[in-house]
Scaffold this motif. Structure first.
Motif, short mmCIF file in Angstrom:
data_model
loop_
_atom_site.label_atom_id
_atom_site.label_comp_id
_atom_site.label_asym_id
_atom_site.label_seq_id
_atom_site.Cartn_x
_atom_site.Cartn_y
_atom_site.Cartn_z
N UNK A 1 42.77 53.66 48.66
CA UNK A 1 42.58 52.27 48.27
C UNK A 1 43.68 51.42 48.89
N UNK A 2 43.35 50.20 49.32
CA UNK A 2 44.30 49.31 49.95
C UNK A 2 45.22 48.65 48.95
N UNK A 3 45.89 47.63 49.40
CA UNK A 3 46.83 46.90 48.55
C UNK A 3 46.09 46.24 47.39
N UNK A 4 46.76 46.21 46.26
CA UNK A 4 46.21 45.52 45.09
C UNK A 4 47.23 44.52 44.58
N UNK A 25 35.32 35.82 37.98
CA UNK A 25 34.98 37.21 37.69
C UNK A 25 33.87 37.28 36.63
N UNK A 26 33.99 36.46 35.61
CA UNK A 26 32.99 36.44 34.54
C UNK A 26 31.61 36.03 35.07
N UNK A 33 37.73 43.33 38.17
CA UNK A 33 39.04 43.83 38.62
C UNK A 33 39.30 45.22 38.04
N UNK A 34 40.03 45.99 38.79
CA UNK A 34 40.49 47.27 38.28
C UNK A 34 41.55 46.99 37.21
N UNK A 35 41.64 47.86 36.24
CA UNK A 35 42.63 47.67 35.17
C UNK A 35 43.70 48.76 35.30
N UNK A 36 44.94 48.34 35.16
CA UNK A 36 46.05 49.28 35.17
C UNK A 36 46.24 49.89 33.79
N UNK A 42 43.97 44.17 38.42
CA UNK A 42 44.43 44.33 39.80
C UNK A 42 43.28 44.00 40.73
N UNK A 43 43.56 43.17 41.74
CA UNK A 43 42.55 42.71 42.68
C UNK A 43 42.87 43.22 44.07
#
Length: 134
Positions: A1-4, A25-26, A33-36, A42-43
């Motif tokens: 995966x690239x930069x977030x 996003x909604x 987005x991914x969640x940490x 995280x985008x």
């Protein structure tokens, strides 16, 4: 995966508010987005680029529905771009109509300003013209 990037970083990079990013996003303009581990969003760099696309579209006066249509076209790079051309042509015509209407309003106001140069408000041509809105 690239930069977030965290949402605050994305907001700073794009000039877009955190609230707008969440809204996009909604609405589905951005992928979820991914969640940490701590729940932070995280985008990806692609999401940041997509926000730039949205912001540029908004700067051109496009509504979010139209931007969503254009994003869908952008997501299909092998498709015919006739639909994008149609959208842009339709928007251009609407802008040109608004410009003509605004020019007409400016002409009317310019005449009023030139007719009234001081004096009492009881004789003010601007005030009278605004009362006579027929």
């Amino acid at each position: 995966m690239g930069a977030t990037f965290r949402i605050g970083e994305v907001a700073a990079q794009t000039g877009c508010s955190v609230e707008s990013i969440r809204h996009y996003e909604k609405l589905g303009l951005l992928p979820k987005a991914q969640r940490g581990e701590q729940g932070y969003r995280f985008y990806s760099s692609q999401a940041v680029e997509r926000i730039g696309f949205i912001r540029h579209g908004r700067a051109l006066g496009l509504d979010l529905h139209t931007i969503q249509e254009l994003l869908a076209l952008s997501d299909n790079p092998d498709a015919d771009c006739t639909a994008a051309d149609d959208i842009a042509s339709r928007h251009l015509e609407q802008l040109e109509q608004r410009i003509r209407a605004l020019q007409s309003l400016a002409d009317e106001l310019r005449q009023l300003v030139h007719q009234c140069r001081g004096g009492r408000t009881a004789e003010c041509r601007i005030i009278r013209a605004l009362h006579d809105h027929h």
